[in-house]
Scaffold this active site. Structure first.
Site, PDB file in Angstrom:
ATOM      1  N   HIS A  14      12.453  23.617  71.297  1.00 38.65           N
ATOM      2  CA  HIS A  14      12.845  23.901  72.684  1.00 38.65           C
ATOM      3  C   HIS A  14      14.316  23.538  72.843  1.00 38.65           C
ATOM      4  O   HIS A  14      14.661  22.398  73.166  1.00 38.65           O
ATOM      5  CB  HIS A  14      11.943  23.104  73.640  1.00 38.65           C
ATOM      6  CG  HIS A  14      12.164  23.404  75.090  1.00 38.65           C
ATOM      7  ND1 HIS A  14      11.194  23.223  76.051  1.00 38.65           N
ATOM      8  CD2 HIS A  14      13.248  23.855  75.765  1.00 38.65           C
ATOM      9  CE1 HIS A  14      11.658  23.554  77.241  1.00 38.65           C
ATOM     10  NE2 HIS A  14      12.913  23.931  77.097  1.00 38.65           N
ATOM     11  N   HIS A  16      17.912  25.509  74.285  1.00 38.16           N
ATOM     12  CA  HIS A  16      18.658  26.657  74.813  1.00 38.16           C
ATOM     13  C   HIS A  16      20.046  26.598  74.197  1.00 38.16           C
ATOM     14  O   HIS A  16      20.775  25.629  74.439  1.00 38.16           O
ATOM     15  CB  HIS A  16      18.744  26.568  76.337  1.00 38.16           C
ATOM     16  CG  HIS A  16      17.403  26.515  77.009  1.00 38.16           C
ATOM     17  ND1 HIS A  16      16.781  27.625  77.515  1.00 38.16           N
ATOM     18  CD2 HIS A  16      16.556  25.471  77.218  1.00 38.16           C
ATOM     19  CE1 HIS A  16      15.603  27.285  78.039  1.00 38.16           C
ATOM     20  NE2 HIS A  16      15.442  25.974  77.872  1.00 38.16           N
ATOM     21  N   GLU A 197       7.106  22.422  84.526  1.00 40.47           N
ATOM     22  CA  GLU A 197       8.252  21.512  84.400  1.00 40.47           C
ATOM     23  C   GLU A 197       8.434  20.838  85.769  1.00 40.47           C
ATOM     24  O   GLU A 197       8.239  19.637  85.907  1.00 40.47           O
ATOM     25  CB  GLU A 197       9.511  22.299  83.996  1.00 40.47           C
ATOM     26  CG  GLU A 197      10.788  21.450  83.924  1.00 40.47           C
ATOM     27  CD  GLU A 197      12.051  22.260  83.607  1.00 40.47           C
ATOM     28  OE1 GLU A 197      11.987  23.507  83.606  1.00 40.47           O
ATOM     29  OE2 GLU A 197      13.102  21.624  83.361  1.00 40.47           O
ATOM     30  N   ASP A 276      18.675  21.073  76.651  1.00 38.37           N
ATOM     31  CA  ASP A 276      20.094  21.414  76.859  1.00 38.37           C
ATOM     32  C   ASP A 276      20.934  20.178  76.539  1.00 38.37           C
ATOM     33  O   ASP A 276      21.457  19.518  77.450  1.00 38.37           O
ATOM     34  CB  ASP A 276      20.308  21.847  78.315  1.00 38.37           C
ATOM     35  CG  ASP A 276      19.427  23.028  78.687  1.00 38.37           C
ATOM     36  OD1 ASP A 276      19.741  24.154  78.271  1.00 38.37           O
ATOM     37  OD2 ASP A 276      18.406  22.810  79.369  1.00 38.37           O
TER      38      ASP A 276
END
Ligand code: HPA
Ligand code: ZN
Length: 332
Positions: A14, A16, A197, A276
Site C-alpha cells: 500500500h 501511492h 479508512e 504516503d
C-alpha cells in the site's frame, strides 16, 4: 526489536507513488517545470503537513503532484522511492498510481506509466526488487470518468496488474464504482479498494460484496462489526494497514490507540505499509518502529506482519515461497 524490523526482508502493498514525493524533489521539479507551489522553503512545506483528516491531506497531496510533468519526473519519483526500499529492506513492492491526477493536467497516461515502469525495471535489474503496478480511480470523480481511465489503461494492460479505489472516501462509497469494477475484472485486472479508512464498516462490506475485491486497503473500521471481523478472519482477507497515515490523518488519536494489535490478535491477515511516506513522516521501517514503541507487539507479531505482506501480495506462489524462505533465513 528495531534490529529485527530492519533485518527482515519485507513486501510493501500500500504505497501511492505520488505520496513518496519528498519536498526536495518537489522543489527541484517545480523549478524545472516552472510550476508554482505554495511554499517558500522546505520548512514551509513541513509546516503545511499538519492534517486534520483525509481531505486536508488530499488537498495538499494533489497540489504537490502538480510538479510531475514528464516521463523523467515519474522515473525520478519512483527511483527515489526504490532507494528507500533498498534502505528499508523492501524486496517486493506493489505501487499505486493515480492516472486521473495527471491526465487532468494534460500529462499523457503513457508518460506516467512509462516513467514508473522504467524505474521499476531498473530496480529489478540493479537491486533484484520485484514490483507490480496498481492503477487507482479517484473516487471523488464520477464512474463515467473511471470508465474513460480504464479505457486508456487498456493500451498498458501488460504493465498494470490491478485496479484500486482511492481519494475522498466519505460520501463516495464503493457502490458508486460497481459497474467499472465489473468491467475491470472482465478485462483481467486484480481488484482492490480503500475501504473503512475514515468511513464506517459498511464501505468494507460494499467493497467485498459489490466490487469483489481481493484485498482491502486500510480496513481498520472493520473492528466495529463482529460479523465482519468473523468473515475477514475466515476468508483471511488481506488488510493493508498504514499506521503513520492513520495517526497523521487522525483516524486514531495516538499510536497507543491504534487497533492493529487487536486486529492481529483476532487473527486477521494484516500487514504494515507506508501509504504516503513523504507526507506521513516515514517509510515502512518507521511505521513498524512507531508501532513497537507504543503497542505491546511481540517479535512473533512482527514476523507475522512481515510474512503476511508476502502472503497477501500478487506474486505467484513459487516466488511467495521463495520470499517467505528468505524471511526464515533472515531469522536464523
Ligand atoms: N486514502 C485515500 N486516498 C489516498 C490515500 C489514502 O490514504 N493516500 C493517497 N490517496
Ligand atoms: Zn492509501
Amino acid at each position: 526489536m528495531i534490529e529485527l524490523i530492519k533485518k527482515l526482508p519485507k513486501a510493501e502493498l500500500h504505497l501511492h507513488i505520488e505520496g513518496s514525493l519528498e519536498p526536495e524533489l518537489m522543489f527541484r521539479l517545480a523549478k524545472k517545470n516552472n510550476i508554482d507551489i505554495p511554499y517558500n522553503d522546505i520548512e514551509d512545506v513541513r509546516r503545511a503537513y499538519n492534517f486534520t483528516n483525509l481531505q486536508t491531506f488530499l488537498d495538499i497531496y494533489y497540489a504537490g503532484a502538480n510538479v510531475l510533468m514528464t516521463k523523467d519526473d515519474f522515473y525520478d519519483l519512483t527511483w527515489e522511492y526504490i532507494l528507500k526500499c533498498v534502505e528499508d529492506n523492501v524486496i517486493h513492492t506493489e505501487i499505486f498510481f493515480d492516472p486521473q491526477t495527471h491526465t487532468a493536467r494534460g500529462v499523457p497516461f503513457a508518460a506516467v506509466i512509462t516513467g514508473i515502469k522504467e524505474a521499476l525495471d531498473d530496480a529489478k535489474e540493479k537491486y533484484g526488487i520485484t514490483s507490480c503496478i496498481i492503477m487507482c480511480f479517484l473516487r471523488h470523480l464520477s464512474q463515467e470518468e473511471a470508465f474513460e481511465t480504464l479505457e486508456e489503461a487498456m493500451a498498458f494492460k501488460d504493465d498494470i496488474i490491478g485496479v484500486g479505489l482511492d481519494s475522498s472516501e466519505l460520501g463516495n462509497p464503493p457502490a458508486k464504482f460497481k459497474e467499472v469494477f465489473k468491467k475491470a475484472k472482465e478485462a483481467g485486472f486484480t481488484l482492490v479498494a480503500h475501504a473503512g479508512e475514515e468511513a464506517d464498516f459498511s464501505y468494507i462490506y460494499e467493497a467485498l460484496n459489490l466490487l469483489g475485491i481481493s484485498r482491502i486497503d486500510h480496513g481498520v473500521q472493520s473492528i466495529k462489526s463482529a460479523a465482519l471481523m468473523q468473515r475477514l478472519k475466515e476468508e483471511q482477507m488481506p488488510l493493508t494497514v498504514c499506521p503513520n497515515s492513520n495517526i497523521e490523518l487522525k483516524v486514531f488519536d495516538s499510536y497507543q490507540a491504534h487497533n492493529i494489535k487487536a486486529l492481529l490478535d483476532y487473527g486477521l491477515n494484516v500487514s504494515v505499509n507506508s501509504d504516503d511516506p513523504a507526507y506521513f513522516k516515514g517509510y515502512i521501517n518507521q511505521n513498524f518502529i512507531n508501532l513497537c514503541e507504543n503497542l505491546p507487539l511481540t517479535e512473533n507479531d512482527i514476523i507475522t506482519l512481515v510474512k503476511n505482506s508476502f502472503r497477501s501480495s500478487f506474486i505467484d506462489d513459487e516466488l511467495k515461497e521463495a520470499y517467505l524462505a528468505r524471511v526464515d533465513l533472515a531469522l536464523q
